[in-house]
Scaffold this active site. Structure first.
Site, PDB file in Angstrom:
ATOM      1  CG  ASP A  72      22.789   9.144  28.846  1.00  0.00           C
ATOM      2  OD1 ASP A  72      21.965  10.065  28.985  1.00  0.00           O
ATOM      3  OD2 ASP A  72      23.867   9.112  29.460  1.00  0.00           O
TER       4      ASP A  72
ATOM      5  CG  ASN B  91      32.024   4.552  36.410  1.00  0.00           C
ATOM      6  OD1 ASN B  91      31.670   5.559  35.794  1.00  0.00           O
ATOM      7  ND2 ASN B  91      31.410   3.391  36.279  1.00  0.00           N
TER       8      ASN B  91
ATOM      9  CG  HIS C 243      29.594   6.570  33.192  1.00  0.00           C
ATOM     10  ND1 HIS C 243      28.828   5.882  34.116  1.00  0.00           N
ATOM     11  CD2 HIS C 243      29.063   7.813  33.155  1.00  0.00           C
ATOM     12  CE1 HIS C 243      27.889   6.664  34.586  1.00  0.00           C
ATOM     13  NE2 HIS C 243      28.009   7.852  34.024  1.00  0.00           N
TER      14      HIS C 243
ATOM     15  CD  GLU D  44      28.651   2.335  33.630  1.00  0.00           C
ATOM     16  OE1 GLU D  44      29.651   3.016  33.945  1.00  0.00           O
ATOM     17  OE2 GLU D  44      27.577   2.373  34.258  1.00  0.00           O
TER      18      GLU D  44
HETATM   19  C1  GLP Z   1      25.008   9.757  34.353  1.00  0.00           C
HETATM   20  C2  GLP Z   1      24.667   9.861  32.860  1.00  0.00           C
HETATM   21  C3  GLP Z   1      25.637  10.722  32.118  1.00  0.00           C
HETATM   22  C4  GLP Z   1      25.960  11.909  32.975  1.00  0.00           C
HETATM   23  C5  GLP Z   1      26.812  11.434  34.113  1.00  0.00           C
HETATM   24  C6  GLP Z   1      27.182  12.507  35.104  1.00  0.00           C
HETATM   25  O1  GLP Z   1      25.002   8.440  34.780  1.00  0.00           O
HETATM   26  N1  GLP Z   1      24.554   8.620  32.175  1.00  0.00           N
HETATM   27  O2  GLP Z   1      25.099  11.105  30.873  1.00  0.00           O
HETATM   28  O3  GLP Z   1      26.661  12.849  32.210  1.00  0.00           O
HETATM   29  O4  GLP Z   1      26.246  10.307  34.748  1.00  0.00           O
HETATM   30  O5  GLP Z   1      26.096  12.932  35.844  1.00  0.00           O
HETATM   31  P1  GLP Z   1      26.104  14.253  36.708  1.00  0.00           P
HETATM   32  O6  GLP Z   1      26.251  15.388  35.755  1.00  0.00           O
HETATM   33  O7  GLP Z   1      24.778  14.256  37.414  1.00  0.00           O
HETATM   34  O8  GLP Z   1      27.262  14.164  37.639  1.00  0.00           O
END
Ligand code: GLP
Length: 248
Positions: free
Chosen positions: A67, A136, A138, A143
């Site tokens: 992403d 949340n 995702h 989402e």
């Molecule tokens: C972000 C990204 C995801 C990521 C997730 C968790 O918004 N879009 O690809 O895996 O949230 O992030 P983190 O590992 O910093 O908790």
């Protein structure tokens, strides 16, 4: 779905790193699709170290980004592009020809999606996808409420994602949209590895792994994936009620 629970994130990282390096040894032209964020940081460092120790040849491996934030230049240290280059591609000497990432600054976002879909098809699909989980539920930027049949698309970010996402940036940014793999690509990946660490992920991990599969909790779709591996440290696993999940 297989769940592996580790004493801490260092043990988790060592195990995931071994899985990634083993795949490259078995399939030198493997296709990886990789998340960014805090969750995989230690894992990527462990993977780079292990690859160097074992002198594993990564010269035919293909990398795809999971992403990217729309409107964030690649040069920004908070961009997914910057993260992957700094933590994986530069340390391993990966060539640009092996890398395919979104451009969050592209004028035509729809063509970014089409080109990524075509690129994945040309590569013959994704062998190993590594995802984190948002607060949340995702995955990528899929989402709550997302339809399961989407491929690469532009996503409108949930308010909590816009807020939590500020942690990656040195100053406050406008984070309204993201480019992301869709759930179809997640389901079609030959292996999906979900990583979660820390107690802040305990409640959402319990919901997505032990609750019903629902597009209101996108990561719950991994319950339906034939080869989903869930890697949790003890803190992230601390909300699970079903003790038979404790597989390691
Ligand atoms: C972000 C990204 C995801 C990521 C997730 C968790 O918004 N879009 O690809 O895996 O949230 O992030 P983190 O590992 O910093 O908790």
């Amino acid at each position: 779905m297989t769940i592996r629970i580790f004493e801490d994130d260092a043990a988790l990282a060592a195990d995931v790193a071994q899985e990634m390096v083993k795949l490259v040894q078995e399939k030198p032209d493997a296709v990886f699709c990789l998340a960014t964020g805090e969750s995989p940081m230690r894992t990527y460092a462990a993977m780079v170290q292990l690859a160097k120790e074992k002198d594993v040849d990564f010269s035919s491996v293909n990398f795809i980004g999971l992403d990217e934030w729309v409107g964030i230049p690649r040069s920004n240290p908070g961009s997914c592009y910057h993260f992957l280059h700094e933590r994986i591609f530069q340390p391993l000497g990966i060539q640009e020809s092996q890398i395919y990432l979104f451009d969050g600054m592209a004028a035509d976002l729809q063509s970014q999606c089409t080109r990524m879909n075509d690129h994945i098809a040309q590569l013959g699909g994704i062998d190993w996808m590594l995802v984190g989980i948002g607060m949340n539920g995702h995955i990528g930027f899929n989402e709550p409420g997302i339809s399961w049949d989407k491929r690469v698309h532009v996503a409108d970010l949930a308010p909590i994602t816009q807020t939590v996402g500020q942690k990656y940036f040195q100053s406050e940014m406008v984070l309204k949209q993201g480019l992301t793999m869709g759930v179809q690509h997640i389901l079609e990946a030959r292996t999906v590895a979900l990583l979660a660490n820390g107690v802040r992920k305990a409640a959402i991990i319990q919901s997505v792994l032990e609750g019903e599969v629902s597009n209101l909790l996108p990561a719950s779709v991994l319950q339906q994936h034939a080869n989903a591996l869930v890697f949790l440290d003890r803190e992230a696993a601390s909300g699970l009620k079903n003790s038979c999940f404790f597989t390691t």
